[in-house]
Every structure is written in C-alpha cells, then in structure tokens.
Design an enzyme around this catalytic site. Structure first.
Site, PDB file in Angstrom:
ATOM      1  N   ASP A 177     -21.135  -5.521 -13.710  1.00  0.00           N
ATOM      2  CA  ASP A 177     -20.561  -4.984 -12.544  1.00  0.00           C
ATOM      3  C   ASP A 177     -19.213  -4.477 -12.793  1.00  0.00           C
ATOM      4  O   ASP A 177     -18.779  -4.408 -14.235  1.00  0.00           O
ATOM      5  CB  ASP A 177     -20.568  -5.487 -11.432  1.00  0.00           C
ATOM      6  N   HIS A 236     -16.069  -4.155  -6.624  1.00  0.00           N
ATOM      7  CA  HIS A 236     -17.519  -4.141  -6.498  1.00  0.00           C
ATOM      8  C   HIS A 236     -18.122  -5.461  -6.823  1.00  0.00           C
ATOM      9  O   HIS A 236     -18.849  -6.178  -6.248  1.00  0.00           O
ATOM     10  CB  HIS A 236     -18.000  -3.082  -6.868  1.00  0.00           C
ATOM     11  N   SER A 416     -26.378  -1.652  -3.584  1.00  0.00           N
ATOM     12  CA  SER A 416     -25.531  -2.803  -4.260  1.00  0.00           C
ATOM     13  C   SER A 416     -25.444  -3.994  -3.537  1.00  0.00           C
ATOM     14  O   SER A 416     -25.555  -5.234  -4.186  1.00  0.00           O
ATOM     15  CB  SER A 416     -24.240  -1.988  -4.604  1.00  0.00           C
TER      16      SER A 416
END
Length: 667
Positions: A177, A236, A416
C-alpha cells in the site's frame, strides 16, 4: 508508458473523537459448603465439561493426623495409575492440598487419578483443579462501539465471536500500500517493511527503493494526477493496517480484526498511485521472493493485502506475481474496485490466484460503488458514507494534510476497506490452524459465508464474510450444519473414522443423517467402534446373502464371529444376514449389549417403556441400554415414555447411541 494504479478507498475527510466504551467482568469462584464426613471420598466434577487437568485439589479428613510422608505416598500411588509422579504444591484456605502431576493428562487419565485418590479412606474429597477464564467482554477501545463492521448482527463480519478462539497470534500480514505512519494503536504490531517505490519524486523521500516503509504522503496539487483539484494525503496504508491488526483492548482507538497479528508494510503507492512494476515486485517481496539489490523479506507473509487497482485486463506481470505468491502458498487478497462495474475490468482483482473482495454497506447490501460480477469471491464490510460518516469503516490514520503529523482515526469507505477484513480473517484462521493451505482457506471462507441480509443485485459474489464461522472447525459433513440435533455426535463419528459418509461431486462429503442404518453399515460401525481389531474373514461366507466380495464382508463376518449378530435361519437350513434391511431399535439394543460382552444385568420387574413389555425378546437389552443412558426413549403427553422398538434407527440417532456407548458403559 507504464500503468499507474491507485488505492481503493473513499474518504469522508473527517477525523473523529468518540467517548470511551468501558466493559467490566467478574470471575465466579467456588462456593463452599460444610457437611458431615461421608463414609467414602467424594469425587467432585468440574462445571467445565471434558476439561483435562494435571492439577488436583485433595481434602484429607484429618490432615493434622496424616503425615506428609503418608500424603506423598497417597499422591504417588494415584500418579502411578498413569505412569507419572506427583508434587504437593500448597495448601488452600480451606485446608485442602493442591497437587500437580509431572505430565499432561488426557480426560481418561485425569479421571483415573481422581478415582485412585478417592479410593484412599483418608481422603474426604478430590476434584480436578481446572483453569477458569474471565467472561468475554467487548474490547475497551473507545471507537469499538462504532466498529459495526466487526460485531453488528445485520451486516458485520461476526469478528468478535472468533476472538474466543484466537486473535491472530503468530501470523504475518503484508500490507502492500502507501506505507505506514507512526501510530500508537499500530506500532506494537509492526515488523520491518520496505519502500519499493522506484521513482524518487513519487516516493517523496529523496531516493528510490529503501528499507524505510514510512508513508511520506500521497497528496497532490491541482493539475497533477490528471485532476484539476488538489487532494490531501490519504494515509491509506495506515487505515488498511488498522483494520487488519490495530491493538485491541488497550483503552484507545479501534480494534483490528486480528489484533495480535503482525504487519509487514510494503510501500508501493506514492503521489498519483503506484506503478504496476513496483506493486508486483511488492507482492513478490512480501511472499519471500528475491528482487535485484533488495534484501529478502525476513518475515515472509502468507497473507498479502492489496487494496489497489486500475481499469484494465490482468497483465502478464501482475499474473506472474500472483502465481509466485501461490507457489509460496500465500493468499493474495485484492480489493475489487470502486467503479460500480464488472470486476472483470479491474486489475489485479481480475487476475487468477487472487481472492477478490467486494464491499457491503451497513445495511448489508452491496455498496453502490463496489464492483461486482462472477469474479467477486466474497463480500465484506466496506462501508457507505453517503448518508452519514458512521456508515463507513473507522480505523487508524494520520491528520497531516501533506506529510505525516499527528495520529488520528477516520471513517473511510471502499473495497480497500473490505479487503483487510478478509486479510484479518485469514490471520485468525491460520492462527487457529496453521496447516490450512491457501486453497483450503478460500474454500472455507466462501463456504462459511452467509447470505447478504438485503440481497445483491446485480450479482456480486457468493456471500458475506463470517469470520467466526470461518475460524471455527468446519462441519465434517456438508449436510450436518452446526446446531443440528446430534451435531457433536455425528462430528465425533466422522472424527473417529466410524463413519466416512459419502463423497459428493462437488468435493464435499455428506452424512445423510435421516437415512435409516442398514445392517451392513451397522456391522461396519460396530467394527470401527471396537477399534477395527485384527480379523481374518472366512473363505466361505456364513450367510448365503453376503458374498465374500461384499464391501462389508469382513465387518459382517467379524460381527457374526463375536456372536453380535447370528442372522436368520432359513427353511432350507442356511442362514441369511439381510445386509440391506434397516436396523430396528430393538435389534440395535441387542447389538450394543452383545458388543459390550453381554454383561451381567438384571432387568427391572417393571418396564420403563410403555411399548416394551417384559416379555419382549430383547427386554433385557433394551432396559440395559436405558439404564446406561444410551437411549432415553421419548416422553409422551401422558407422562410415560416409549422406546419405539420397531422403528428403524436413523443415522443421526445411531451417532448418538454410539457416542453415548463410547463415553459410558462401553469404553
């Protein structure tokens, strides 16, 4: 030109502050009672069924009058029953002694030690010293009440129920990520990761690939990344990692799905996303593969979360990475994409050897943004903040607009957010059973998933993730779900190899619980229940209707040789066994009585069953069965009980009979 892929999240743009949720619990201790000295020692059983212990609490009638040497002799004699040695540990407040054996004991061995101690006339009572635990309570993480995705019955992933069995100890999840930020709710779970962003400008750390997986931010100015507007850094990877394994019950923040699992952060996304070549190298490195000029991952992961995607077919490069992970028996969990399109258009979710995860909202429907179609393997909570932030998934974050600043928490939505729920579930599964293969993990996840509570249109994949069901030992037989009457007994039958069931075309096995037991199968059950003893069947069959080629010939002739079944004499002087005839309940009682060696037993003068007369040819066997608790019959409306002797025995009831026999009079 290379392809740039982006992460699969949508943000609400808000960090939160929520009041703490506190739980409390207590442990109940034993209640003591005084009584007059009984003529023999009392054996007290634990309220915890089938729990073994190598510690015992022994109360002597007159401890002052028995020497320590005599006590030691008492302990040693009992320990000798199981080939062990005993040590007196301490005296309790009630004057009892606590002793421990020098070995772990089975339930049967624990029982033998208790019985041996109780035989001593100086012993007043003896009982196992068993482990008790605190009653389960919700974590005290302040945001846990808002983590509907973990516990809410309607559309949560049923995570909290799995924590009774495991919290992910010993498992490693690679999060491929944006990297990771410093966060007190995550730091304890972090293992060394790697920054595999090859473009120094995109990485914003002044160099290319390096050993520092810190997220430097993915913000951008207007006119960058093909957009006319600016965006704050998403952090994220920190949000995804928190969903997987944020520390639980620490009085702060949130709880991860697998709060004792470890995270290996693999940084592949920076400004505007990440190059496919960096992402696929990240997957290979995470699984333990070698990259040029990069040290091998010292903590290879069997669980790899990839909450990333872009619109395209699966490239050869992407497929090669997934194939490599499969070769290492790793499972790659991929977000399905947030474009409300068929998942077949989203890379790498459309690759082979991945587990593609779609997203659901708090109402249990497919989230409106989630990609869909036959390529979705499973759905999981991804949130829907269209009506309120609380409809999203709350997790760890940072509040920096560009570079990292202070730790925070925020609600996000997206596939996600759905994928790390599945990654955490796999960590729990492997912690409970490390022998599971990637194929077995995927099969168990999908077969234990439950129906979406509000349907799914268009088609979005099998069902909704049920973490507790996936972690639990799966039913041995597809047609015997947990909760079925006699479920435990049927599982025992399968586990002991007494019944193997039937293999089905889809690879499962069925037990067919409501099918009557025929006499040939009964012979096989009895033979296996007796431990499948050495036996050479005769060259010539004693029964005219049982050929030597019969698949149960050995078991049937073993039954006959032991006098458990003599068959039927026929008019022509031969004997038949009638292998395909169902076994009635009266004959079953006779079989079990004879299997136990036809023990001495005086039947009662009055029958306990209104439909079994004392003149019944199997009266002794039926009442022996009842006296041993193997069959209790049926209570009737008038207060009497019936046995229904001429009713065929179904396979579910047969499992109950054999399990009770095994744990009672027989073995």
């Amino acid at each position: 030109m290379g392809k740039s892929l982006s992460h699969r999240a949508r943000r609400t743009g808000a960090t939160l502050a929520i009041t703490a949720f506190l739980g409390s619990t207590f442990i109940a201790g034993p209640a003591f009672a005084t009584e007059e000295t009984p003529p023999s020692a009392e054996i007290r059983s634990s309220d915890v069924p089938d729990q073994t212990s190598n510690r015992f609490i022994v109360k002597f009638r007159d401890k002052a009058g028995i020497s320590s040497t005599n006590r030691a002799e008492t302990y040693d004699e009992a320990a000798a029953e199981v080939g062990g040695a005993a040590t007196e540990l301490f005296e309790t407040a009630t004057g009892a002694s606590v002793i421990a054996l020098d070995q772990e004991l089975t339930a049967a061995e624990s029982t033998a030690v208790v019985a041996a101690l109780a035989d001593n006339p100086e012993v007043e009572y003896v009982e196992p010293d068993v482990l008790l635990t605190a009653a389960s309570v919700d974590p005290n993480d302040p945001y846990y009440p808002d983590q509907w995705d973990l516990w809410e019955p309607l559309a949560g992933a049923n995570v909290a129920a799995a924590w009774e069995a495991t919290r992910g100890e010993g498992q490693i999840v690679a999060v491929v990520d944006t990297g990771i930020t410093d966060h007190s709710d995550l730091n304890a779970q972090m293992l060394p990761g790697y920054d595999l962003i090859s473009d120094a400008a995109q990485a914003r750390d002044g160099d290319g690939r390096d050993s520092n997986a810190q997220d430097e931010g993915d913000w951008h100015d207007p006119g960058r990344c093909g957009l006319t507007y600016s965006e704050r850094s998403s952090w994220h990877g920190t949000h995804v990692a928190g969903t997987v394994a944020a520390t639980s019950n620490n009085g702060k923040g949130v709880s991860g799905v697998a709060p004792l699992a470890k995270i290996v952060p693999v940084r592949v996304l920076g400004e505007c996303g990440g190059w496919m070549s960096d992402i696929t190298d990240g997957i290979i490195w995470a699984a333990g593969g070698s990259l040029p000029n990069v040290p091998v991952n010292p903590h290879p992961a069997r669980i790899i979360n990839v909450s990333i995607g872009g619109n395209n077919t699966c490239s050869k490069t992407s497929q090669a990475a997934m194939d490599y992970a499969k070769s290492r028996d790793a499972i790659v969990i991929v977000a399905a994409g947030n474009n409300n399109r068929p998942v077949s258009t989203s890379q790498p979710a459309n690759c082979q050897n991945v587990l593609a995860v779609g997203a659901t909202g708090r109402d249990g429907t497919r989230a409106p943004y989630s990609n869909h179609g036959p390529g979705i393997d499973i759905m999981a909570p991804g949130g829907n903040t269209s009506k309120s932030p609380g409809g999203g998934i709350v997790s760890t974050l940072n509040d920096g607009g560009q570079g990292p600043e202070n730790e925070a928490y925020a609600y996000y939505q997206g596939t996600s957010m759905a994928a790390p729920h599945v990654a955490g579930a796999v960590a729990l599964m492997l912690s409970a059973d490390g022998a599971l293969t990637a194929a077995e993990i995927e099969s168990r996840l999908t077969t234990t998933a439950r129906d979406l509570p509000n349907g799914c249109d268009p088609y979005c994949g099998p069902k909704l993730l049920d973490v507790a069901a996936a972690v639990a030992e799966p039913p041995m037989f597809a047609d015997v779900p947990a909760g079925l009457l006699f479920y435990d007994e049927i599982q025992w039958m399968g586990g002991e190899g007494i019944s193997t069931g039937w293999p089905e075309a889809d690879g499962t096995r069925t037990y067919r619980p409501y099918q009557p037991v025929n006499r040939d199968a009964m012979a096989a059950f009895m033979y296996r229940l007796d431990g499948s003893p050495e036996f050479t069947p005769p060259n010539e069959s004693p029964f005219t209707d049982v050929a030597t080629s019969n698949p149960f010939y050995k078991e049937i002739t073993w039954l006959a040789s032991n006098g458990i079944s003599t068959g039927w004499p026929e008019a022509d002087g031969t004997t038949t066994y009638r292998p395909y005839q169902p076994v009635n309940r009266d004959a079953m009682a006779a079989f079990m009585y004879r299997l136990d060696g036809s023990p001495e037993f005086t039947p009662p003068n009055e029958s306990p069953f209104t439909d079994v007369a004392t003149s019944n040819p199997f009266y002794r066997e039926i009442t022996w069965l009842a006296s041993n608790g193997i069959s209790t019959g049926w209570p009737e409306a008038d207060g009497t009980r019936t046995y229904r002797p001429y009713q065929p025995v179904n396979r579910d009831a047969m499992a109950a009979f054999m399990s009770r026999y095994n744990s009672g009079s027989g073995r």
